[in-house]
Design a protein around this motif. Structure first.
Motif, PDB file in Angstrom:
ATOM      1  N   HIS A 250       7.889  11.701   1.270  1.00 50.09           N
ATOM      2  CA  HIS A 250       8.459  12.001  -0.044  1.00 50.09           C
ATOM      3  C   HIS A 250       9.697  12.889   0.091  1.00 50.09           C
ATOM      4  N   GLY A 254      12.755  10.711  -1.009  1.00 48.39           N
ATOM      5  CA  GLY A 254      13.121  11.112  -2.358  1.00 48.39           C
ATOM      6  C   GLY A 254      13.016   9.964  -3.346  1.00 48.39           C
ATOM      7  N   ALA A 255      14.087   9.760  -4.108  1.00 49.96           N
ATOM      8  CA  ALA A 255      14.103   8.715  -5.133  1.00 49.96           C
ATOM      9  C   ALA A 255      14.095   7.312  -4.535  1.00 49.96           C
ATOM     10  N   SER A 256      14.317   7.200  -3.233  1.00 49.97           N
ATOM     11  CA  SER A 256      14.288   5.876  -2.589  1.00 49.97           C
ATOM     12  C   SER A 256      12.869   5.367  -2.386  1.00 49.97           C
ATOM     13  N   ARG A 275       1.052  11.668  -6.720  1.00 49.08           N
ATOM     14  CA  ARG A 275       2.181  10.817  -6.367  1.00 49.08           C
ATOM     15  C   ARG A 275       1.730   9.454  -5.847  1.00 49.08           C
TER      16      ARG A 275
END
Length: 349
Positions: A250, A254-256, A275
């Motif tokens: 994570h 990240g956002a990927s 998550r």
């Protein structure tokens, strides 16, 4: 009376085991069948049954253990010892969900492929675990491949359904699938199902298993856990249950990171990380049964299963064991992560 042995585990400490002995009644009630367990496979998948036993209801399938203890389910073959149903006479061989016990009784309702256990304690549990296939009516059965079926068929069904869910959702927009515990059987079964689907497959594993995992030829890239993965749109399939690996991914992606899915738990604790979402194979099974019908699903799975078994025999050697004491020895080895990825364990009861 028939004597039965049962291996029970402490539900709060899976390393604590005991072999219990009791008597089974010989007078069966209507629709009941007495089964003698023949042989089963034992893998990290069975550890998952114990780790999340309360969450999913796995302890409830075979409720003949003293309070505080439970019976771990396994998959494999059993033979009918006695039956009240003419359609399932003594000597019939079946494949299905079995206890770590020498014998057990089912209340059978006939189906086109065998029967389901309709016992009261299993009434609201997932149907896939209640079905028993009569081998003479199972098109996927091959007597020469019983060990492979006992080991891999339940794992590969999860692999197949997981890969299907990813493809059905267009991989959540990701171009890469990152798979932890990549040397485990369900993980590399998933990788095999994903080959040719247009996504890059990255396998994460311990340093000692990198060579074996690379040798499978299923992953585009195999990395030890402490290596960094490329930052690109990815789905993470967590077969290890490691909080450290999840957090590192994570932080790195990240956002990927488009999706984080937990499947198996080779570590002895359930993840409560918000998550990640838990993959429950029976849900995708119900969806595809509705989409394709039972026969359509069986045909598709059968094609995938034959492709898998054509290769699986060369990947992993089978170690044979027998009896409750050796069953416990294998159980302890699996719990402690001491089983080599190039070996699989079959226990004859």
């Amino acid at each position: 009376m028939i004597s039965r042995w049962t291996v029970v585990v402490d539900r709060d400490d899976l390393t604590k085991t005991e072999v219990l002995h009791d008597e089974l009644p010989t007078d069966l009630e209507d629709c009941e069948i007495l089964l003698r367990v023949s042989h089963v496979g034992l893998t990290a998948n069975n550890v998952t049954y114990g780790v999340i036993g309360d969450m999913i209801g796995y302890w409830r399938f075979f409720p003949f253990a003293p309070e505080g203890r439970g019976v771990i389910p396994v998959w494999g073959f059993a033979d009918v010892v006695d039956s009240t149903l003419d359609a399932v006479p003594a000597g019939t061989r079946v494949y299905g969900y079995l206890p770590m016990a020498s014998h057990f009784v089912v209340r059978a309702k006939l189906t086109s492929s065998g029967f389901v256990d309709t016992a009261d304690h299993r009434a609201d549990l997932p149907a896939v675990y209640n079905s028993y296939l009569v081998t003479s009516q199972d098109p996927a059965y091959d007597p020469a491949l019983e060990d492979l079926q006992a080991l891999y068929r339940p794992l590969f069904l999860t692999s197949y359904l997981l890969a299907d869910q990813l493809a059905d959702n267009k991989f959540y927009g990701a171009s890469t699938v990152v798979i932890s515990s990549a040397s485990s059987k369900t993980a590399f079964g998933t990788a095999q199902c994903l080959q040719g689907k247009g996504v890059r497959l990255v396998g994460l594993t311990s340093p000692r298993n990198v060579e074996f995992t690379t040798g499978l030829g299923l992953y585009d890239t195999v990395l030890p856990y402490d290596a960094s993965v490329d930052v690109e749109p990815s789905v993470y399939l967590d077969f290890s249950g490691s909080a450290d690996v999840r957090s590192a991914l994570h932080d790195r992606l990240g956002a990927s990171l488009a999706k984080d899915i937990s499947i198996g738990l080779t570590q002895q604790k359930a993840s409560a990380d918000p998550r990640s979402e838990f993959f429950f194979a029976p849900e995708q099974l119900r969806k595809r049964t509705a989409d394709w019908g039972s026969e359509g699903l069986a045909e598709r799975f059968g094609t995938a299963w034959r492709s898998f078994t054509a290769q699986a025999g060369s990947w992993v050697g089978i170690a044979q064991h027998s009896g409750p004491e050796e069953l416990i020895e294998v159980w302890q080895a699996v719990l402690q992560g001491k089983v080599s990825p190039d070996t699989a364990d079959v226990i004859t009861f």
